[in-house]
Design an enzyme around this catalytic site. Structure first.
Site, short mmCIF file in Angstrom:
data_model
loop_
_atom_site.label_atom_id
_atom_site.label_comp_id
_atom_site.label_asym_id
_atom_site.label_seq_id
_atom_site.Cartn_x
_atom_site.Cartn_y
_atom_site.Cartn_z
CE LYS A 13 -4.44 1.00 0.10
NZ LYS A 13 -5.51 0.23 -0.54
P1 NAD Z 1 -13.58 8.16 -3.11
O1 NAD Z 1 -12.61 9.18 -2.65
O2 NAD Z 1 -13.98 8.10 -4.54
O3 NAD Z 1 -14.96 8.27 -2.26
C1 NAD Z 1 -14.99 8.40 -0.88
C2 NAD Z 1 -16.41 8.84 -0.51
O4 NAD Z 1 -16.52 8.91 0.91
C3 NAD Z 1 -16.80 10.23 -1.03
O5 NAD Z 1 -18.17 10.24 -1.36
C4 NAD Z 1 -16.54 11.13 0.19
O6 NAD Z 1 -17.29 12.33 0.15
C5 NAD Z 1 -17.02 10.19 1.28
N1 NAD Z 1 -16.54 10.55 2.60
C6 NAD Z 1 -15.34 11.00 3.01
N2 NAD Z 1 -15.32 11.22 4.32
C7 NAD Z 1 -16.56 10.87 4.78
C8 NAD Z 1 -17.17 10.86 6.05
N3 NAD Z 1 -16.51 11.24 7.14
N4 NAD Z 1 -18.47 10.44 6.14
C9 NAD Z 1 -19.15 10.05 5.05
N5 NAD Z 1 -18.61 10.03 3.82
C10 NAD Z 1 -17.33 10.44 3.68
O7 NAD Z 1 -12.96 6.77 -2.62
P2 NAD Z 1 -13.33 5.33 -3.16
O8 NAD Z 1 -12.37 4.94 -4.22
O9 NAD Z 1 -14.79 5.25 -3.39
O10 NAD Z 1 -12.93 4.45 -1.88
C11 NAD Z 1 -13.79 4.34 -0.75
C12 NAD Z 1 -13.26 3.27 0.16
O11 NAD Z 1 -13.16 2.02 -0.56
C13 NAD Z 1 -11.87 3.49 0.74
O12 NAD Z 1 -11.81 2.96 2.03
C14 NAD Z 1 -10.96 2.67 -0.16
O13 NAD Z 1 -9.76 2.28 0.48
C15 NAD Z 1 -11.85 1.49 -0.42
N6 NAD Z 1 -11.50 0.75 -1.61
C16 NAD Z 1 -11.45 1.37 -2.81
C17 NAD Z 1 -11.14 0.62 -3.94
C18 NAD Z 1 -11.16 1.24 -5.30
O14 NAD Z 1 -11.03 0.49 -6.29
N7 NAD Z 1 -11.36 2.54 -5.42
C19 NAD Z 1 -10.84 -0.74 -3.83
C20 NAD Z 1 -10.91 -1.34 -2.56
C21 NAD Z 1 -11.25 -0.58 -1.46
#
Ligand code: NAD
Length: 459
Positions: free
Chosen positions: A116
């Site tokens: 990571k």
């Molecule tokens: P992103 O940045 O596109 O979206 C994050 C979302 O969470 C946004 O809508 C943001 O406004 C919201 N957010 C932030 N702080 C918040 C809070 N305190 N309360 C409520 N909402 C809040 O990120 P993403 O790519 O959608 O990733 C989200 C999660 O999924 C992360 O934990 C990431 O590690 C995990 N993840 C992502 C992927 C991927 O392919 N993108 C893969 C595996 C895991």
């Protein structure tokens, strides 16, 4: 490894130590020694790399940005894991996320290890040119340890295909003539990315839930009747009833998962709430998810924050506080924002009977214990959110062969791969009392331990 993950890994190893059918060739003192080795290997990362990236800002100042690349374990293949741009990034968090990647890849039989990366910035505070320089410098500083057969980054919170394109471009400049397409995944399609990569995690998150409920819970009459006191009167007790769903997080993963839920023909879903970093939107009759997706695609990602914006989006909803989403009276809560969202202080307010972890580690270990003991089914991150890394693996394969799958092929392969894991994990879970998370960890740890043993590493 941060405490939450290492604690469950340790518990899984203790269960395996007592299970004499696992690695039966190891007995007595040799067995104890091998398991001591396993604890130390799995509870610490192989490498923690830290650099301060030197960036010339557009205002003429120069800043040094802390950045990390943690390589947890590579016994199953090259290290693999996203790079996060967020102001709260720190070494412990990156190390914990790297260890989750090791377990996730092992669980889903993806031939990668766990890594990571993180950069301690709020990307909203930087211009595009500055972000480009940060991406370039990240690759320059870590170029020795990255590569298609060493360590393959991907996007995470705060990064996307644009950043991966920039990083791959820099990698190619630093190593002219080397194979570079597999050095980063999550790139844009025109630049060697895979069709379907953007939607893969969100689709996989919803698919995990849908497969569990539609293919398993529905037929678990005995299992459900034993839990009458937990599920009586809820939609889980009457699978033909409408299920109410809430989503915390409406970004890359959350919006896709919510749209999948909205369009699902297998279950009667009603999405009553979605939230993001600013607000919770609520409608007891169900929210117009396509309308919200359309709005966020032109708002820089944020949901409507006031009546005027709701009108602009043509969406009917009540605006509530950001964290209200966690305590709503719903059947299912999807946690798709960040880690540590359900914790000691708010765990008692959670009313959902099922929690699906789309984000990594959104439930702390104390809250996990409390809710699991109450009978809440928590579908863990390493099971539910592997869609991204699985399609990253397809992207890496396609980059090596320079042959590309259609979008339809990508999703078929993704769902087939996840189904293989579910068909191992769900029957075990519905047949015995271990929480789902522990089932998944045991499965992953068994795989890693066996390979370590076969390669003669447990001394
Ligand atoms: P992103 O940045 O596109 O979206 C994050 C979302 O969470 C946004 O809508 C943001 O406004 C919201 N957010 C932030 N702080 C918040 C809070 N305190 N309360 C409520 N909402 C809040 O990120 P993403 O790519 O959608 O990733 C989200 C999660 O999924 C992360 O934990 C990431 O590690 C995990 N993840 C992502 C992927 C991927 O392919 N993108 C893969 C595996 C895991």
């Amino acid at each position: 490894m941060a405490s939450s993950t290492s604690k469950i890994v340790q518990e899984s190893l203790e269960a395996l130590l007592d299970d004499k059918s696992f690695l039966p060739e190891l007995t007595g003192k040799t067995r104890e020694k091998a398991f001591t080795s396993l604890v130390s290997i799995l509870s610490t990362p192989n490498h923690v790399n830290k650099s301060f990236l030197r960036i010339a800002l557009e205002n003429g100042k120069v800043t040094r940005v802390p950045s990390f690349r943690v390589q947890h374990n590579n016994i199953l293949g090259p290290y693999k894991g996203g790079i996060r741009f967020h102001e709260s990034v720190n070494e412990d968090e990156v190390a914990n996320l790297a260890s989750l990647m090791t377990l996730k890849n092992a669980l889903h039989e993806v031939p990668f290890g766990g890594g990571k990366g993180g950069v301690v910035i709020n990307p909203r505070d930087y211009s595009d040119k500055e972000l480009y320089m940060i991406c370039k410098k990240y690759v320059q500083y870590f170029s020795e340890i990255l590569g298609p057969d060493k360590d393959i980054p991907a996007p995470d919170v705060g990064t996307g295909d644009r950043e991966m394109d920039w990083m791959m471009g820099e990698y190619k400049s630093i190593r002219p003539g080397s194979s570079y397409r597999g050095s980063f995944t999550g790139k844009s399609v025109i630049n060697g990315g895979s069709l379907g990569r953007r939607e893969a995690t969100g689709k996989g998150v919803y698919f995990t839930f849908r497969y569990m409920l539609h293919n398993f819970v529905k037929d678990q009459k005995k299992w459900l009747s034993e839990r009458k006191n937990i599920f009586a009167g809820t939609a889980l007790d009457h699978m033909d009833k409408t299920l109410s769903l809430a989503f915390q997080g409406f970004g890359n993963v959350g919006s896709v998962a919510a749209l999948e839920a909205f369009q699902c023909n297998h279950l009667n879903n009603k999405i009553v709430a979605v939230s993001d970093r600013n607000v919770t939107l609520y409608n007891s009759d169900g929210l117009d998810i396509p309308g919200l997706v359309k709005f966020t695609s032109s708002s820089g990602g944020d949901l409507p924050v006031d009546e005027e914006q709701l009108k602009e989006a043509e969406v009917k909803a009540t605006i509530k506080d950001r964290d209200d989403v966690l305590s709503l009276n719903v059947d299912v809560l999807f946690l798709v924002a960040l880690e540590n969202q359900v914790y000691q202080e708010n765990m008692k307010q959670v009313k959902a009977n099922i929690i699906v972890e789309g984000a990594n580690a959104p439930v702390t270990s104390g809250a996990d214990k409390y809710l699991s003991e109450k009978g809440v089914i928590i579908v863990p991150d390493i099971l539910a959110n592997a869609g991204g890394v699985i399609v990253s693996y397809f992207e890496w394969l396609q980059g090596r062969e320079t042959q590309f799958f259609t979008e339809e092929e990508v999703f078929k392969r993704l769902f087939d791969k996840m189904k293989e894991t579910f068909d191992t994990i769900f029957p075990q879970f519905f047949g015995d009392p271990f929480p789902l998370r522990q089932n998944c960890y045991i499965h992953a740890v068994m795989k890693i331990s066996t390979i370590l043993y076969k390669q003669g590493k447990l001394y």
